[in-house]
Write an enzyme that holds these catalytic residues in place. Structure first.
Site, PDB file in Angstrom:
ATOM      1  N   CYS A   1      -5.053   6.208  -3.494  1.00 17.58           N
ATOM      2  CA  CYS A   1      -4.308   4.536  -3.883  1.00 17.58           C
ATOM      3  C   CYS A   1      -2.907   4.972  -4.193  1.00 17.58           C
ATOM      4  CB  CYS A   1      -5.277   3.508  -4.345  1.00 17.58           C
ATOM      5  SG  CYS A   1      -3.916   1.974  -4.760  1.00 17.58           S
TER       6      CYS A   1
ATOM      7  N   CYS B   1       0.973  -1.438  -0.003  1.00 19.73           N
ATOM      8  CA  CYS B   1      -0.078  -0.189  -0.176  1.00 19.73           C
ATOM      9  C   CYS B   1       1.260   0.673  -0.252  1.00 19.73           C
ATOM     10  CB  CYS B   1      -0.847  -0.208   1.349  1.00 19.73           C
ATOM     11  SG  CYS B   1      -2.108   1.443   1.344  1.00 19.73           S
TER      12      CYS B   1
END
Length: 285
Positions: A227, A86
């Site tokens: 993201c 991530c």
């Protein structure tokens, strides 16, 4: 039996996380417990959970420990499922370590992830993470999404986790997308994928820097404000489509803010802010 956990809440351009310190790897949270923590109505709320654990304390961190990464980012999606990486989360993770005196960012900070060891440094935008090498997948994936009149081809990009990037024709088309529904991929990647929808700026390049706007549907979460790995994948896809004259530096606007991407020596690097917003305790059943 219930247990009380200390936690922090952090975000990177609106991509938010519940942070659970577990230095010695004593916790064994179930998918349902993680989903409860991330629930926005009945829990703390977040796009995912970051467990802060020493690499040597868990089996998944063994290789990271050998490679010199003291800390391992155990990242889980909001539904409890494990994810490889991530890009926003690792900046928040690094900020948490530094603010709590568990690590220093005076030089490179090495952090273990399921996608390997990543390095984080301070940058003009806040923090920069080296996501490593990328892979541009062969063949198109057909993407159907609510709000698109016809299916569109998507480009598979792997930056340690899987992505499919779709080019749209206009800002209006991007705004019209309904990402409350899961887009359909054909063929479906075996492990799923995050799906990015992008619109190039006009002009695409100014001052040697490319610019795009993006929205994203994250697997195991839904639409998020940002993201990090998806931002990198989107910039890489547009650079690939633009051809050999395309720049190596990009600015990507997402609903939660702006992130920087650059390519250097076969690696892609992501830069942006990371914030810690509050701390507390929570009791889990």
């Amino acid at each position: 039996m219930s247990q009380t956990l200390s936690f922090s809440k952090g975000h990177g351009t609106g991509n938010d996380f519940v942070i659970i310190p577990d230095a010695d790897g004593a916790l064994d949270l179930t998918d349902d417990q993680i989903a409860a923590l991330c629930d926005r109505r009945f829990g703390i709320g977040g796009d995912g959970m970051l467990r802060v654990v020493r690499s040597e304390a868990i089996p998944e961190g063994r290789e990271a420990h050998i490679a010199g990464a003291e800390w391992f980012m155990d990242y889980r999606n909001a539904d409890g499922s494990a994810a490889e990486m991530c890009g926003n989360g690792i900046r928040v993770f690094a900020r948490y370590l530094a603010d709590n005196g568990w690590a220093s960012l005076d030089e490179e900070l090495r952090i273990g992830t399921r996608a390997g060891v990543k390095t984080v440094t301070r940058s003009d935008r806040g923090f920069e993470v080296d996501l490593g090498a990328w892979v541009i997948e062969d063949g198109d994936v057909l993407v159907r999404a609510r709000g698109l009149d016809v299916p569109r081809p998507g480009q598979g990009i792997d930056v340690g986790n899987p992505h499919v990037v779709v080019a749209l024709s206009s800002e209006a088309e991007l705004d019209a997308l309904d990402l409350t529904h899961i887009p359909f991929l054909d063929p479906a990647p075996p492990a799923g994928a995050n799906i990015e929808f992008v619109v190039p700026s006009d002009p695409l390049v100014q001052g040697g820097v490319g610019a795009i706007r993006m929205r994203v549907f994250e697997r195991g979460v839904g639409e998020t404000l940002s993201c990090g790995t998806g931002v990198a994948a989107a910039a890489l896809a547009v650079r690939h489509w633009a051809g050999p004259a395309a720049p190596d530096a990009w600015i990507v606007d997402v609903p939660g803010g702006t992130l920087g991407v650059r390519m250097a020596e076969g690696h892609v690097l992501l830069s942006g802010p990371a914030s810690l917003v509050f701390h507390g305790e929570v009791t889990l059943a």
